[in-house]
Write a protein that holds these residues in place. Structure first.
Motif, PDB file in Angstrom:
ATOM      1  N   VAL A  71       0.852  -1.183   0.000  1.00 24.63           N
ATOM      2  CA  VAL A  71       0.000   0.000   0.000  1.00 24.63           C
ATOM      3  C   VAL A  71       0.888   1.234   0.000  1.00 24.63           C
ATOM      4  CG1 VAL A  71      -1.668   1.335   1.314  1.00 24.63           C
ATOM      5  CG2 VAL A  71      -1.859  -1.153   1.238  1.00 24.63           C
ATOM      6  N   CYS A  93      -4.717   6.789  -1.459  1.00 30.78           N
ATOM      7  CA  CYS A  93      -4.164   5.451  -1.233  1.00 30.78           C
ATOM      8  C   CYS A  93      -4.127   4.710  -2.557  1.00 30.78           C
ATOM      9  CB  CYS A  93      -5.036   4.695  -0.241  1.00 30.78           C
ATOM     10  SG  CYS A  93      -4.664   2.926  -0.093  1.00 30.78           S
ATOM     11  N   TYR A 103      -2.705   0.770  -4.150  1.00 28.60           N
ATOM     12  CA  TYR A 103      -2.381  -0.553  -3.639  1.00 28.60           C
ATOM     13  C   TYR A 103      -1.805  -1.437  -4.739  1.00 28.60           C
ATOM     14  CZ  TYR A 103      -6.559  -2.056  -6.072  1.00 28.60           C
ATOM     15  OH  TYR A 103      -7.488  -2.320  -7.053  1.00 28.60           O
ATOM     16  N   PRO A 119      -8.630  -7.225  -4.621  1.00 25.48           N
ATOM     17  CA  PRO A 119      -8.258  -6.861  -3.249  1.00 25.48           C
ATOM     18  C   PRO A 119      -9.438  -6.731  -2.298  1.00 25.48           C
ATOM     19  CG  PRO A 119      -8.482  -4.881  -4.534  1.00 25.48           C
ATOM     20  CD  PRO A 119      -8.858  -6.038  -5.455  1.00 25.48           C
ATOM     21  N   LEU A 133      -9.943  -4.011   0.672  1.00 26.52           N
ATOM     22  CA  LEU A 133      -9.331  -2.749   1.045  1.00 26.52           C
ATOM     23  C   LEU A 133     -10.014  -2.176   2.266  1.00 26.52           C
ATOM     24  CD1 LEU A 133      -9.162  -1.493  -2.601  1.00 26.52           C
ATOM     25  CD2 LEU A 133      -7.146  -1.774  -1.135  1.00 26.52           C
ATOM     26  N   TRP A 147      -9.864   1.110   5.450  1.00 26.04           N
ATOM     27  CA  TRP A 147      -9.339   2.324   6.052  1.00 26.04           C
ATOM     28  C   TRP A 147      -9.524   2.233   7.563  1.00 26.04           C
ATOM     29  CZ3 TRP A 147      -6.333   6.167   4.434  1.00 26.04           C
ATOM     30  CH2 TRP A 147      -6.219   6.413   3.067  1.00 26.04           C
ATOM     31  N   LYS A 201     -14.649  -0.584   4.594  1.00 21.32           N
ATOM     32  CA  LYS A 201     -13.964  -1.594   3.785  1.00 21.32           C
ATOM     33  C   LYS A 201     -14.631  -1.713   2.428  1.00 21.32           C
ATOM     34  CE  LYS A 201     -16.721  -5.450   5.597  1.00 21.32           C
ATOM     35  NZ  LYS A 201     -16.705  -6.727   6.347  1.00 21.32           N
ATOM     36  N   PHE A 261     -13.340   3.110  -4.723  1.00 21.25           N
ATOM     37  CA  PHE A 261     -12.460   2.086  -5.291  1.00 21.25           C
ATOM     38  C   PHE A 261     -12.362   2.305  -6.798  1.00 21.25           C
ATOM     39  CE2 PHE A 261     -10.337  -1.758  -6.075  1.00 21.25           C
ATOM     40  CZ  PHE A 261     -11.008  -2.513  -7.009  1.00 21.25           C
ATOM     41  N   THR A 319      -5.902   1.387  -9.472  1.00 20.23           N
ATOM     42  CA  THR A 319      -5.521   0.686  -8.225  1.00 20.23           C
ATOM     43  C   THR A 319      -5.489   1.664  -7.051  1.00 20.23           C
ATOM     44  OG1 THR A 319      -3.128   0.875  -8.627  1.00 20.23           O
ATOM     45  CG2 THR A 319      -4.238  -1.103  -9.437  1.00 20.23           C
ATOM     46  N   PHE A 363      -7.801   3.677  -3.761  1.00 23.77           N
ATOM     47  CA  PHE A 363      -8.901   3.571  -2.800  1.00 23.77           C
ATOM     48  C   PHE A 363      -8.823   4.812  -1.907  1.00 23.77           C
ATOM     49  CE2 PHE A 363     -12.323   1.551  -0.849  1.00 23.77           C
ATOM     50  CZ  PHE A 363     -12.136   1.319   0.498  1.00 23.77           C
ATOM     51  N   CYS A 401      -4.448   3.211   5.273  1.00 26.32           N
ATOM     52  CA  CYS A 401      -5.063   2.360   4.275  1.00 26.32           C
ATOM     53  C   CYS A 401      -4.432   0.973   4.401  1.00 26.32           C
ATOM     54  CB  CYS A 401      -4.803   2.955   2.892  1.00 26.32           C
ATOM     55  SG  CYS A 401      -5.543   2.086   1.514  1.00 26.32           S
ATOM     56  N   VAL A 455      -4.557  -3.370   2.840  1.00 26.39           N
ATOM     57  CA  VAL A 455      -4.997  -4.270   1.772  1.00 26.39           C
ATOM     58  C   VAL A 455      -4.671  -5.712   2.129  1.00 26.39           C
ATOM     59  CG1 VAL A 455      -2.802  -4.195   0.489  1.00 26.39           C
ATOM     60  CG2 VAL A 455      -4.931  -4.638  -0.740  1.00 26.39           C
TER      61      VAL A 455
END
Lengths: 114, 116
Positions: free
Chosen positions: A4, A23, A25, A31, A33, A35, A49, A67, A72, A74, A91, A93
Motif C-alpha cells: 500500500v 491510497c 495498492y 483486493p 481494502l 481504512w 472496507k 475504489f 488501483t 482507494f 489504508c 490491503v
C-alpha cells in the motif's frame, strides 16, 4: 507481495471543506481494502472496507471511499471536514485468497483547521 | 462488548534486557495478531494466531522475539534481548470469524516500548 502506498505524509484542510486522503495498492488478484483511523495513544479503529460491488463505500463518521480498479486506488473522502477528524489515517490491503494478513500503508496525518 | 486489552501501556527498558507484553482479545475472537508500529510507519505484522496455532510468523525476528497463545485466548509477546531498534508501539488485534478475510480487525491501545 501486497503493498500500500499513501503518498502524502500530511493533509491540511479547513473545517467545512471536503477532504481526500489518497491510497494506492498492489496485490495479486482482487483486493480487500480497508481504512483505519488512529487517535493519539490509541489503537487503530476500523472506518470502512471495500469487498465487492459498488465502488463507493460508506463508513463511519461520514467517511466514504472510492475504489478505482484501473488506477488501483482507494481514496478516502469526506464532504465536510470537522476539527475532530484530525488524526492519523491508514489504508490497508489483503488479497481475497487471504494468504496474508492485512498490509498497512505508512499513514497520512489529517489536520483540520478551525 | 469489551475491547482488546493490552498491558502494560508503557515500558522502558535498557538494551539487552527482556520484556513481555500481554493481550486479551475480544471474547470469542478466534484470530489474534501482533503488529509492530515504529514511529512514522504503518503497523507491520509480527505474528498471526488462529486459536492457539500460528498461521503466519514469517516477519517475526525469531532470534529474539517469541509469542504464544495458550488455550487460544490470551497471548504474550516476548523480546529477549531487546535492541534499540525494537522501540515501537506493539499492537494486538483480534478478529471474529476464522477464514473470513474481510472481517475487520479490532485493535487494542498498544504497548509503547522504549529501549535505551
Amino acid at each position: 507481495a501486497q503493498s500500500v502506498a499513501q503518498p502524502e505524509d500530511q493533509v491540511n484542510v479547513a473545517e467545512g471543506n471536503p477532504l481526500t486522503v489518497k491510497c494506492t495498492y498492489s496485490v495479486s488478484g482482487n483486493p480487500y481494502l480497508f481504512w483505519y483511523v488512529q487517535y493519539p495513544n490509541r489503537g487503530l479503529q476500523f472506518l470502512l472496507k471495500y469487498i465487492t460491488g459498488d465502488n463507493l463505500v460508506k463508513g463511519s463518521y461520514g467517511f466514504e471511499a472510492e475504489f478505482n480498479k484501473s488506477q488501483t486506488s482507494f481514496h478516502l473522502k469526506k464532504p465536510s471536514a470537522l476539527v475532530s477528524d484530525s488524526a492519523l489515517y491508514f489504508c490497508a490491503v489483503r488479497d481475497k485468497a487471504g494468504r496474508r494478513a492485512l498490509t498497512f500503508g505508512s499513514g497520512t496525518r489529517l489536520q483540520v483547521q478551525p | 462488548e469489551a475491547g482488546v486489552a493490552q498491558s502494560p501501556r508503557y515500558k522502558i527498558i535498557e538494551k539487552r534486557q527482556s520484556v513481555a507484553f500481554w493481550c486479551n482479545p475480544i471474547s470469542g475472537h478466534a484470530t489474534l495478531y501482533w503488529y509492530q508500529q515504529i514511529l512514522g510507519q504503518g503497523p507491520k505484522l509480527l505474528i498471526q494466531f488462529q486459536n492457539n496455532g500460528v498461521v503466519d510468523d514469517s516477519q517475526l525476528p525469531k532470534d529474539r522475539f517469541s509469542a504464544e497463545r495458550l488455550k487460544g485466548v490470551d497471548s504474550t509477546l516476548k523480546i529477549q534481548p531487546a535492541k534499540l531498534e525494537d522501540s515501537a508501539v506493539y499492537l494486538c488485534a483480534s478478529s471474529l470469524v476464522p477464514g473470513r478475510v474481510d472481517s475487520p480487525l479490532h485493535f487494542g491501545n498498544g504497548t509503547r516500548l522504549t529501549v535505551t
